[in-house]
Design an enzyme around this catalytic site. Structure first.
Site, PDB file in Angstrom:
ATOM      1  N   CYS A   1      -0.790  -5.052  22.700  1.00  0.00           N
ATOM      2  CA  CYS A   1       0.415  -4.446  21.802  1.00  0.00           C
ATOM      3  C   CYS A   1       0.284  -3.049  21.546  1.00  0.00           C
ATOM      4  O   CYS A   1      -0.879  -2.684  21.048  1.00  0.00           O
ATOM      5  CB  CYS A   1       0.480  -5.298  20.978  1.00  0.00           C
TER       6      CYS A   1
ATOM      7  N   CYS B   1       3.871  -7.760  15.514  1.00  0.00           N
ATOM      8  CA  CYS B   1       5.123  -7.261  15.463  1.00  0.00           C
ATOM      9  C   CYS B   1       6.248  -8.196  15.354  1.00  0.00           C
ATOM     10  O   CYS B   1       7.401  -7.981  15.307  1.00  0.00           O
ATOM     11  CB  CYS B   1       5.547  -6.513  17.021  1.00  0.00           C
TER      12      CYS B   1
ATOM     13  N   HIS C   1       4.248   1.616   2.027  1.00  0.00           N
ATOM     14  CA  HIS C   1       5.366   0.985   1.485  1.00  0.00           C
ATOM     15  C   HIS C   1       5.843   1.820   0.528  1.00  0.00           C
ATOM     16  O   HIS C   1       6.869   1.893   0.529  1.00  0.00           O
ATOM     17  CB  HIS C   1       5.074  -0.409   1.142  1.00  0.00           C
TER      18      HIS C   1
ATOM     19  N   CYS D   1       3.907 -10.851  20.339  1.00  0.00           N
ATOM     20  CA  CYS D   1       3.026 -10.249  19.639  1.00  0.00           C
ATOM     21  C   CYS D   1       3.403 -10.668  18.070  1.00  0.00           C
ATOM     22  O   CYS D   1       4.499 -10.460  17.564  1.00  0.00           O
ATOM     23  CB  CYS D   1       2.916  -8.685  19.501  1.00  0.00           C
TER      24      CYS D   1
ATOM     25  N   HIS E   1      -0.354  -2.895  17.684  1.00  0.00           N
ATOM     26  CA  HIS E   1      -1.576  -3.720  17.213  1.00  0.00           C
ATOM     27  C   HIS E   1      -2.884  -3.854  17.747  1.00  0.00           C
ATOM     28  O   HIS E   1      -3.718  -4.504  17.322  1.00  0.00           O
ATOM     29  CB  HIS E   1      -1.204  -5.045  16.651  1.00  0.00           C
TER      30      HIS E   1
ATOM     31  N   HIS F   1       0.915  -1.206  -0.129  1.00  0.00           N
ATOM     32  CA  HIS F   1       0.248   0.048   0.078  1.00  0.00           C
ATOM     33  C   HIS F   1       0.978   1.438   0.017  1.00  0.00           C
ATOM     34  O   HIS F   1       2.191   1.041  -0.228  1.00  0.00           O
ATOM     35  CB  HIS F   1      -0.923   0.060   1.120  1.00  0.00           C
TER      36      HIS F   1
ATOM     37  N   LYS G   1      -5.453   6.442  10.914  1.00  0.00           N
ATOM     38  CA  LYS G   1      -4.438   5.580  10.680  1.00  0.00           C
ATOM     39  C   LYS G   1      -4.999   4.433   9.504  1.00  0.00           C
ATOM     40  O   LYS G   1      -6.235   4.205   9.594  1.00  0.00           O
ATOM     41  CB  LYS G   1      -4.262   4.637  11.963  1.00  0.00           C
TER      42      LYS G   1
ATOM     43  N   LYS H   1      -7.239  -2.171   7.247  1.00  0.00           N
ATOM     44  CA  LYS H   1      -8.254  -3.080   6.528  1.00  0.00           C
ATOM     45  C   LYS H   1      -9.472  -2.664   7.085  1.00  0.00           C
ATOM     46  O   LYS H   1     -10.642  -2.678   6.421  1.00  0.00           O
ATOM     47  CB  LYS H   1      -7.837  -4.366   6.690  1.00  0.00           C
TER      48      LYS H   1
HETATM   49  N1  MSP Z   1       9.512  -6.910   7.527  1.00  0.00           N
HETATM   50  C1  MSP Z   1       9.700  -6.078   8.320  1.00  0.00           C
HETATM   51  C2  MSP Z   1      11.053  -5.353   8.024  1.00  0.00           C
HETATM   52  C3  MSP Z   1      12.292  -6.035   8.024  1.00  0.00           C
HETATM   53  S1  MSP Z   1      13.725  -5.089   7.732  1.00  0.00           S
HETATM   54  C4  MSP Z   1      14.723  -6.066   7.937  1.00  0.00           C
HETATM   55  C5  MSP Z   1       8.508  -4.855   8.155  1.00  0.00           C
HETATM   56  N2  MSP Z   1       7.705  -5.169   7.280  1.00  0.00           N
HETATM   57  S2  MSP Z   1       6.393  -4.133   6.916  1.00  0.00           S
HETATM   58  O1  MSP Z   1       5.710  -4.789   5.797  1.00  0.00           O
HETATM   59  O2  MSP Z   1       5.556  -4.220   8.270  1.00  0.00           O
HETATM   60  O3  MSP Z   1       6.921  -2.849   6.702  1.00  0.00           O
HETATM   61  C6  MSP Z   1       7.252  -1.851   7.487  1.00  0.00           C
HETATM   62  C7  MSP Z   1       7.740  -0.678   6.832  1.00  0.00           C
HETATM   63  O4  MSP Z   1       6.804  -0.257   5.616  1.00  0.00           O
HETATM   64  C8  MSP Z   1       7.739   0.770   7.917  1.00  0.00           C
HETATM   65  O5  MSP Z   1       8.887   0.798   8.595  1.00  0.00           O
HETATM   66  C9  MSP Z   1       7.716   1.607   6.731  1.00  0.00           C
HETATM   67  O6  MSP Z   1       8.790   1.802   5.964  1.00  0.00           O
HETATM   68  C10 MSP Z   1       6.754   1.213   5.788  1.00  0.00           C
HETATM   69  N3  MSP Z   1       5.337   1.486   5.970  1.00  0.00           N
HETATM   70  C11 MSP Z   1       4.360   0.722   6.084  1.00  0.00           C
HETATM   71  N4  MSP Z   1       3.194   1.302   6.466  1.00  0.00           N
HETATM   72  C12 MSP Z   1       3.617   2.662   6.741  1.00  0.00           C
HETATM   73  C13 MSP Z   1       2.652   3.698   6.983  1.00  0.00           C
HETATM   74  N5  MSP Z   1       1.340   3.960   7.298  1.00  0.00           N
HETATM   75  N6  MSP Z   1       3.529   4.913   6.803  1.00  0.00           N
HETATM   76  C14 MSP Z   1       4.889   5.065   6.583  1.00  0.00           C
HETATM   77  N7  MSP Z   1       5.462   4.194   6.524  1.00  0.00           N
HETATM   78  C15 MSP Z   1       4.855   2.614   6.495  1.00  0.00           C
HETATM   79  O7  MSP Z   1       8.252  -4.286   9.520  1.00  0.00           O
END
Ligand code: MSP
Length: 502
Positions: free
Chosen positions: A147, A133, A25, A130, A150, A22, A300, A303
């Site tokens: 948590c 996380c 990312h 969790c 979450h 989304h 925030k 889903k």
């Molecule tokens: N898999 C772990 C990271 C491992 S790195 C060795 C993880 N993955 S995640 O899919 O949850 O991605 C988290 C990251 O995605 C966040 O740290 C950020 O970079 C990005 N984001 C996901 N949702 C976000 C927002 N709503 N806002 C900003 N960044 C976001 O954690």
């Protein structure tokens, strides 16, 4: 051999494949891409890594819920992330998946190195976990038993696991933080982490029994356990550049220049990962770059709220460059930010269509009308101050400030047109004035095209081509020499950069 000065290595987190990609990312990956492209402008050779994090309880459960095997499940979603990066026009040079053999072998080598330092031991453990996380929580860190991220009650897990002597690294890390006050961007994030160090780090469990979870990397020498997903995932940053497999390549790129991510995983990157690296006798990355969370219309994204914004929809309507521009013009990188279609629409019309698009259109149209479409007289204008400021902002992740000064430049040129009124000057036969104004405008547009290149690579290329340049890769070193518009060059008809959208 050691890391080469002309090499720049930047990473995004590897994304979990339990759900589709989304805009959150997309935001991180675009930020990393902007820096990667800026470093190329500076003349660096860039390694830009992104990828997917495919092991662990969270993924295993998501696959189960869909009724497919974990590998089949992760293959599909990982492909979605790969595709997203193409749509974002991200210039990543690599994409790593933690289910790939190169990663599995490297992660196991890394484990062995930490083990050889005496930092891994076995012990029985009970704790609150969790799954969202993929992390154990101490009772004191929960909010009303839930948590904090979450808002779900963690599960009680008890088993015999391998542990990593994280506690041993509290003092070395304090020292490292003190000697590297700019290790974490922004500075308040470094203070937070320094505070955690003051409280002291505790050893952490770094494996799971295969009876409970089999979807992971086997612990070297013990098939009854798989690695904890964060221990596995963090090593992607080194396995991707040949850790334990291609020493020369690894040495040329490590340490990384920047790991980019959002705040919720800062702790893993700023404390656990450096400790793991010290244990494996490797250097600590140069910078941890932490940005805020993106909300949608002030809420925030989730889903259950049904407000998850799909980056493909935005790109389909506004184009990728407008999306990339908006995210970094509207929000201050490092802080939390809010996405809304209304604000995107406003920026599209005002900053892009009007300020920039019309400036190019008017300038080229006037060049046709008053100068037969030929670039008039050449006058050198260095704009050193602008470029110094731009470089300072870009190097320090102040993307919003960099865009502000570029738009000041754009608005300045629009005002120049209104002030000089080339159509009046032309009528009055003041050809020198007309030529001088038009040259200032054309040359200014060339510089603007370069300055926006990291943000809007497609638009930059279109502008340069309308200004009569063949495609080339701009570099700062020869900013003046290579590019100065040559008088006499014939311009094509202008084309709208940001057409009107219903
Ligand atoms: N898999 C772990 C990271 C491992 S790195 C060795 C993880 N993955 S995640 O899919 O949850 O991605 C988290 C990251 O995605 C966040 O740290 C950020 O970079 C990005 N984001 C996901 N949702 C976000 C927002 N709503 N806002 C900003 N960044 C976001 O954690």
């Amino acid at each position: 051999m050691s890391k080469r000065d002309d090499h720049y290595y930047i990473t995004t987190p590897i994304y979990y494949v339990n759900a589709q990609a989304h805009i959150g990312h997309a935001y991180t990956s675009i930020a990393a891409d902007i820096m990667a492209r800026f470093q190329r402008l500076l003349g660096k050779q860039v390694n830009f890594l992104t990828g997917t994090d495919e092991h662990g309880q969270k993924i295993a459960r998501a696959a189960e819920a869909k009724g497919v095997g974990p590998q089949t499940f992760v293959d599909e979603i990982s492909e979605g992330f790969r595709d997203l990066h193409k749509v974002l026009n991200a210039s990543n040079t690599d994409f790593i998946r933690t289910s790939e053999p190169r990663h599995i072998a490297g992660a196991q080598k890394f484990w062995e190195a930490a083990n050889a330092s005496g930092d891994i031991y076995k012990k029985s453990y009970e704790g609150l976990y969790c799954v969202g996380c993929e992390q154990y929580f101490a009772q004191k860190d929960l909010i009303d038993g839930l948590c904090p991220i979450h808002k779900k009650a963690p599960e009680m897990l008890s088993e015999e696991n391998y542990f990593f002597r994280l506690s041993r690294y509290t003092e070395p890390l304090k020292k490292y933080f003190d000697e590297h006050p700019q290790f974490i961007f922004p500075l308040n994030r470094q203070k937070e982490m320094r505070q955690i160090l003051e409280e002291g780090l505790e050893d952490i469990s770094i494996s799971r029994s295969t009876e409970k979870l089999s979807w992971g990397i086997p612990v070297p020498g013990d098939d009854s356990q798989v690695m904890y997903v964060w221990f596995d995932a963090l090593t992607n940053y080194v396995t991707a550049i040949g850790y334990g497999a291609d020493e020369a390549f690894f040495d040329a790129w490590w340490p990384a220049d920047a790991h980019v991510m959002a705040k919720e995983i800062n702790r893993f990157h700023s404390l656990l990962w450096p400790a793991m690296l010290l244990s494996a006798q490797q250097q600590i990355p140069k910078q941890i770059v932490v940005h805020g969370w993106l909300t949608v219309d002030g809420e925030k994204m989730s889903k259950s709220l049904g407000n998850v914004v799909n980056p493909y929809d935005i790109v389909a309507k506004y184009g990728i460059d407008a999306f990339r521009f908006f995210m970094f013009r509207e929000m201050s990188f490092g802080s939390d930010g809010d996405f809304s279609y209304t604000k995107l629409d406003q920026r599209y019309r005002a900053d892009l269509s009007n300020d920039l698009g019309n400036l190019l259109m008017r300038t080229i149209a006037m060049t046709h009308k008053f100068c037969d479409g030929r670039v008039p007289v050449e006058t050198k204008g260095e704009h050193q101050e602008f470029w110094d400021l731009y470089r300072t902002h870009m190097s320090s992740w102040e993307f919003q400030k960099a865009l502000e000064i570029v738009w000041d430049y754009v608005r300045g040129l629009n005002q120049l047109i209104d002030r000089e009124k080339p159509w009046t000057a032309n009528k009055e036969g003041r050809t020198e004035d007309v030529a001088r104004t038009l040259y200032t405008l054309l040359e200014g547009l060339r510089q603007i095209a370069i300055a926006i290149q990291p943000f809007m690579p497609g638009t930059s290329e279109k502008m340069l081509s309308q200004l009569g340049f063949e495609y080339f890769e701009p570099k700062f070193d020869n900013l003046v020499e290579w590019g100065l518009l040559k008088s006499g060059a014939v311009l094509a008809e202008p084309e709208a950069l940001f057409p009107y959208i219903e």
